[in-house]
Design a protein around this motif. Structure first.
Motif, PDB file in Angstrom:
ATOM      1  N   SER A  30       0.825  -1.206   0.000  1.00  0.00           N
ATOM      2  CA  SER A  30       0.000   0.000   0.000  1.00  0.00           C
ATOM      3  C   SER A  30       0.863   1.262   0.000  1.00  0.00           C
ATOM      4  O   SER A  30       2.075   1.188   0.203  1.00  0.00           O
ATOM      5  N   PRO A  31       0.246   2.436  -0.204  1.00  0.00           N
ATOM      6  CA  PRO A  31       1.009   3.683  -0.166  1.00  0.00           C
ATOM      7  C   PRO A  31       1.684   3.957   1.171  1.00  0.00           C
ATOM      8  O   PRO A  31       2.485   4.867   1.284  1.00  0.00           O
ATOM      9  N   ARG A  32       1.372   3.158   2.170  1.00  0.00           N
ATOM     10  CA  ARG A  32       2.039   3.292   3.463  1.00  0.00           C
ATOM     11  C   ARG A  32       3.531   3.000   3.322  1.00  0.00           C
ATOM     12  O   ARG A  32       4.355   3.535   4.051  1.00  0.00           O
ATOM     13  N   TYR A  33       3.866   2.120   2.396  1.00  0.00           N
ATOM     14  CA  TYR A  33       5.261   1.746   2.162  1.00  0.00           C
ATOM     15  C   TYR A  33       5.819   2.568   0.999  1.00  0.00           C
ATOM     16  O   TYR A  33       5.093   2.958   0.088  1.00  0.00           O
ATOM     17  N   ALA A  34       7.124   2.793   1.013  1.00  0.00           N
ATOM     18  CA  ALA A  34       7.753   3.646  -0.004  1.00  0.00           C
ATOM     19  C   ALA A  34       7.465   3.162  -1.414  1.00  0.00           C
ATOM     20  O   ALA A  34       7.139   3.955  -2.301  1.00  0.00           O
ATOM     21  N   THR A  35       7.592   1.853  -1.650  1.00  0.00           N
ATOM     22  CA  THR A  35       7.384   1.355  -3.003  1.00  0.00           C
ATOM     23  C   THR A  35       5.913   1.430  -3.407  1.00  0.00           C
ATOM     24  O   THR A  35       5.595   1.602  -4.578  1.00  0.00           O
ATOM     25  N   GLY A  36       5.005   1.299  -2.467  1.00  0.00           N
ATOM     26  CA  GLY A  36       3.591   1.478  -2.774  1.00  0.00           C
ATOM     27  C   GLY A  36       3.257   2.928  -3.061  1.00  0.00           C
ATOM     28  O   GLY A  36       2.430   3.235  -3.921  1.00  0.00           O
ATOM     29  N   TYR A  37       3.904   3.840  -2.370  1.00  0.00           N
ATOM     30  CA  TYR A  37       3.677   5.271  -2.588  1.00  0.00           C
ATOM     31  C   TYR A  37       4.155   5.692  -3.970  1.00  0.00           C
ATOM     32  O   TYR A  37       3.465   6.420  -4.680  1.00  0.00           O
ATOM     33  N   THR A  38       5.320   5.224  -4.376  1.00  0.00           N
ATOM     34  CA  THR A  38       5.830   5.608  -5.698  1.00  0.00           C
ATOM     35  C   THR A  38       4.926   5.086  -6.798  1.00  0.00           C
ATOM     36  O   THR A  38       4.762   5.740  -7.828  1.00  0.00           O
ATOM     37  N   SER A  39       4.301   3.930  -6.569  1.00  0.00           N
ATOM     38  CA  SER A  39       3.397   3.357  -7.568  1.00  0.00           C
ATOM     39  C   SER A  39       2.202   4.271  -7.847  1.00  0.00           C
ATOM     40  O   SER A  39       1.657   4.263  -8.941  1.00  0.00           O
ATOM     41  N   LEU A  40       1.802   5.054  -6.857  1.00  0.00           N
ATOM     42  CA  LEU A  40       0.696   5.991  -7.056  1.00  0.00           C
ATOM     43  C   LEU A  40       1.005   7.002  -8.160  1.00  0.00           C
ATOM     44  O   LEU A  40       0.101   7.543  -8.784  1.00  0.00           O
TER      45      LEU A  40
END
Length: 105
Positions: free
Chosen positions: A33-43
């Motif tokens: 999820s966007p909670r994690y750095a890689t999930g945030y970049t995916s946004l």
């Protein structure tokens, strides 16, 4: 990149969660999820990575590993920028106005 890192003396492995015994089917995964750095970049349709060096290594070794990882990333991007650019453009096609999404971040 993994070969480049190994050439510099670093063996890279995927980050996994281990809860109890390792199941026969492999390691459990989790939603990035966007909670994690890689999930945030995916946004933002951006490639993201997280460097986690082993806490039992010395500070100097951890800094060196992170630095070399960054250099390997930069080299990879320099050599493959056209493919990265193309993949990012292709990925944007799956997000069109009016589509329905299971989760709205």
């Amino acid at each position: 990149m993994l070969k480049d890192l190994q050439g510099k003396g670093f063996i890279s492995v995927p980050y996994v969660n281990i809860h109890g015994d390792i199941p026969d089917g492999g390691f459990p995964t989790f939603m990035d999820s966007p909670r994690y750095a890689t999930g945030y970049t995916s946004l933002f349709n951006v490639i993201g990575t997280v460097v986690e060096t082993h806490m039992l290594k010395s500070y100097k070794q951890r800094v060196k590993a992170t630095y070399d990882y960054m250099l390997c990333n930069i080299d990879y991007m320099e050599q493959n920028y056209n493919v990265i650019k193309q993949k990012r453009a292709e990925n944007l096609n799956q997000y069109k106005i009016g589509d329905k999404y299971a989760i709205a971040w």
